[in-house]
Enzyme design. Sequence first.
Site, PDB file in Angstrom:
ATOM      1  NE  ARG A 135       4.314   9.920   6.148  1.00  0.00           N
ATOM      2  CZ  ARG A 135       2.969   9.865   6.158  1.00  0.00           C
ATOM      3  NH1 ARG A 135       2.330   8.930   5.466  1.00  0.00           N
ATOM      4  NH2 ARG A 135       2.287  10.749   6.850  1.00  0.00           N
ATOM      5  NE  ARG A 173      -3.148  -2.359   2.967  1.00  0.00           N
ATOM      6  CZ  ARG A 173      -4.091  -2.511   3.862  1.00  0.00           C
ATOM      7  NH1 ARG A 173      -4.372  -1.534   4.718  1.00  0.00           N
ATOM      8  NH2 ARG A 173      -4.767  -3.639   3.944  1.00  0.00           N
ATOM      9  CE1 TYR A 179       7.652   3.571  -0.417  1.00  0.00           C
ATOM     10  CE2 TYR A 179       9.112   1.851   0.398  1.00  0.00           C
ATOM     11  CZ  TYR A 179       7.842   2.291   0.073  1.00  0.00           C
ATOM     12  OH  TYR A 179       6.756   1.468   0.251  1.00  0.00           O
ATOM     13  CG  ASP A 208      -0.157   5.566   4.516  1.00  0.00           C
ATOM     14  OD1 ASP A 208      -0.991   4.650   4.449  1.00  0.00           O
ATOM     15  OD2 ASP A 208       0.710   5.656   5.410  1.00  0.00           O
TER      16      ASP A 208
END
Lengths: 247, 247
Positions: free
Chosen positions: B199, B51, B111, B53
């Site tokens: 994050r 997933r 990422y 967000d």
Amino acid sequence: MTRIKCTLAYDGSNFYGFQIQPDKRTVAGELEQALKKIHKGESIRIQGSGRTDTGVHAEGQVIHFDSKLSLGADNWKKALNALLPDDIFIKAAEIVSEDFHARFNAKMKEYHYYVRTSPERDVFSRNYAYHVPEQLNLTKMQDACAYLKGTHDFTTFSSVKATVQGSRVRTLYTVTCEEHPNGFRFVFIGDGFLYNMVRILVSFLLDVGRGKWQPEETLELLAAKDRTRVGKTIGPEGLYLVRVVYE
Amino acid sequence: MTRIKCTLAYDGSNFYGFQIQPDKRTVAGELEQALKKIHKGESIRIQGSGRTDTGVHAEGQVIHFDSKLSLGADNWKKALNALLPDDIFIKAAEIVSEDFHARFNAKMKEYHYYVRTSPERDVFSRNYAYHVPEQLNLTKMQDACAYLKGTHDFTTFSSVKATVQGSRVRTLYTVTCEEHPNGFRFVFIGDGFLYNMVRILVSFLLDVGRGKWQPEETLELLAAKDRTRVGKTIGPEGLYLVRVVYE
């Protein structure tokens, strides 16, 4: 009463343009709503240097408004930015004399138009640059820019919907095209712009880049004063109002 | 039945994340709607590599689905792109064997996280980079990156909401911080990522850049296995899923 001049940036993607419209989210609407809060419910009218259409961006739009509040310039900037949504930002506020007028005193405007050339579309630049899938000839576009520079009747390159009192003669001091990461940037500095003029000019310049027109045909097209001679008005996503110059 | 693997980009700004949710605009929802049209009303389930967000972007998310249609890979790409909204783009489609699984066969993910450092906010990057008003020390952030590289229990740097069966040990093959126009780019390549891990890691690295932590304290924080020791989870706007690597 004090007159306040503000220079502002906005991301036009989620606005129905600059001008107030009932039940639509517009830049002027958001500015007047913030000013109404600062003035405890009193409505304050703002005046912009000019309108921008739906999807058109600004890095340096200028507005003015009058207020009976006596805030310093920097406090105006802070108060407005605290209340404005995150797609509008006041870059500078100034206390100006009462004869300053954001629209009537504007002497020059600068617009940029970004074009992204790539065979495929790109999700991240879809609202920020106009997408052209084919390759473009830079030298030819630059040659056509040189023909557009100067004082001309721009009827061929403005919307037939433009309701202009008087002439369609405008002076472009700068018309350039340069390479930019993944595409091109067009720069226009002029004493005034007719409705859709930048978007029609870039549409034409891209056709020059594609080989559909030769640069030297620009003068003939200007002389024709006929909007139907050149291509469609291209999208607003590549267009930025960068600067408004006053006396 | 044929299994199709797609690599896609999306601008996460206007999605409630990747995963299907009733009455919410999600990436998987849009993909399944497009597939339903291609299959004349038949529902097709897609499986993503994982997933993302709300507000998180992708340059290289991977999904798979099964179809009884026999389209070539390039026709899958064309058909889907013709039906998808302009904030999702299928970069590549491939016909794969039936034992390919977008989630279970993923060996590595990459990422990127973009940070914009500037005293003032910027309307154009608000959805695409995390804004930090203060200056940051690059060398200290790079030193802390070096401590994070390798195999560690990342409990300190993952959400307490992460429902992980088994261990929170992950291996980061690459953790770097480099200057980028107007800010910094962080790169993470690892065998797996816990919920909110990137994050929270970047939040910590920014605190190192601010001088709140010394780089060498990283190992002690990892050893503490305590989420409450480090700062808040920072915004999704700077985060991009760039690549999913399979065997």
